[in-house]
Design an enzyme around this catalytic site. Structure first.
Site, PDB file in Angstrom:
ATOM      1  N   HIS A  56      33.355  42.292  52.641  1.00  0.00           N
ATOM      2  CA  HIS A  56      32.419  42.689  51.597  1.00  0.00           C
ATOM      3  C   HIS A  56      31.203  41.765  51.547  1.00  0.00           C
ATOM      4  O   HIS A  56      31.224  40.632  52.056  1.00  0.00           O
ATOM      5  CB  HIS A  56      33.125  42.679  50.235  1.00  0.00           C
ATOM      6  CG  HIS A  56      33.693  41.335  49.895  1.00  0.00           C
ATOM      7  ND1 HIS A  56      32.943  40.317  49.350  1.00  0.00           N
ATOM      8  CD2 HIS A  56      34.943  40.827  50.043  1.00  0.00           C
ATOM      9  CE1 HIS A  56      33.687  39.255  49.167  1.00  0.00           C
ATOM     10  NE2 HIS A  56      34.919  39.520  49.589  1.00  0.00           N
ATOM     11  N   GLU A  91      42.539  41.804  49.405  1.00  0.00           N
ATOM     12  CA  GLU A  91      42.630  40.415  49.839  1.00  0.00           C
ATOM     13  C   GLU A  91      44.061  39.906  49.670  1.00  0.00           C
ATOM     14  O   GLU A  91      44.829  40.395  48.836  1.00  0.00           O
ATOM     15  CB  GLU A  91      41.652  39.551  49.034  1.00  0.00           C
ATOM     16  CG  GLU A  91      41.584  38.096  49.459  1.00  0.00           C
ATOM     17  CD  GLU A  91      41.191  37.890  50.918  1.00  0.00           C
ATOM     18  OE1 GLU A  91      41.983  38.270  51.794  1.00  0.00           O
ATOM     19  OE2 GLU A  91      40.108  37.324  51.160  1.00  0.00           O
TER      20      GLU A  91
END
Length: 237
Positions: free
Chosen positions: A44, A118
């Protein structure tokens, strides 16, 4: 003798034709060759936690900063001609916000897969990154080296991480897309890649960590395995 020769020739021809048919059928009856895809995994853009220097693996977690939104828009323009046929993101806000501009450019919807999130930081979550990034990555480094029993304190071990991320990759593969792109996170992308590619190079994790918008490209399939093609500009051979 002439008729005998003709009959013999005809028999030989028929035998050859029958043998060819058998061989052809035998070839068709084998298992189909697995479909190969090229998967691009992208970290990201800059998140609010990145800007604050904090390790935050909560879900949905912080979104992008203004700088991050600009990075995502710029990336979408760079990649809009890459013929991606599917856009995916984790269940975290920052990955979905990073994926949205590219999906819009391609006329596609962002498909959310929680398994791409994550790696949960456990005890290290919401702490200054300068203090906890190194201990947070100790277990993932062990997973890459083959010890999947190692666990992040207060979090998961290597088997659980690999099962969850690999399940998301399997879902991407099952869509039939040939050139999918998935927006995920630095530690999860690096760790899954180096745990699963046949040409793994563990030093990439420490010597070339993925920056915001960093990319990893792999090719292969869940059944036959994966090969690393590109690690954010470092070509693999």
């Amino acid at each position: 003798m002439g008729n005998f020769a003709k009959r013999s020739g005809a028999v030989l021809a028929m035998t050859a034709a029958a043998l060819a048919a058998v061989l052809a059928l035998g070839g068709c009856s084998g298992p189909p060759h697995p479909r190969t895809i090229t998967l691009t995994l992208i970290r990201h853009a800059e998140s609010e936690a990145n800007a604050a220097g904090v390790l935050d693996t909560s879900v949905p977690g912080p979104g992008l900063t203004e700088k991050g939104r600009a990075q995502a828009e710029e990336l979408s323009k760079q990649l809009s001609h890459n013929h991606f046929d599917g856009v995916f993101a984790s269940s975290m806000a920052r990955s979905q916000q990073s994926a949205a501009p590219l999906a819009r450019e391609l006329g596609l919807q962002v498909q959310v897969l929680p398994g791409l999130q994550e790696i949960n930081a456990g005890w290290f979550d919401d702490k200054p990154g300068a203090m906890v990034n190194a201990p947070y990555l100790l277990a993932p480094m062990a997973w890459i080296r083959g010890d999947r029993t190692a666990a992040i304190p207060g979090s998961i071990d290597g088997d659980q991480f690999n099962e969850e991320f690999s399940a998301a990759v399997q879902q991407i593969y099952a869509t039939g897309d040939k050139l999918p792109v998935a927006f995920a996170h630095g530690a999860s992308i690096m760790t899954w890649t180096l745990m699963n590619v046949k040409n793994s190079r563990e030093e990439l994790m420490t010597e070339h960590p993925l920056p915001n918008n960093g990319r990893v490209v792999v090719t292969g399939s869940p059944g036959t395995g994966w090969k690393l093609v590109d690690w954010d500009g470092i070509r693999a051979f």
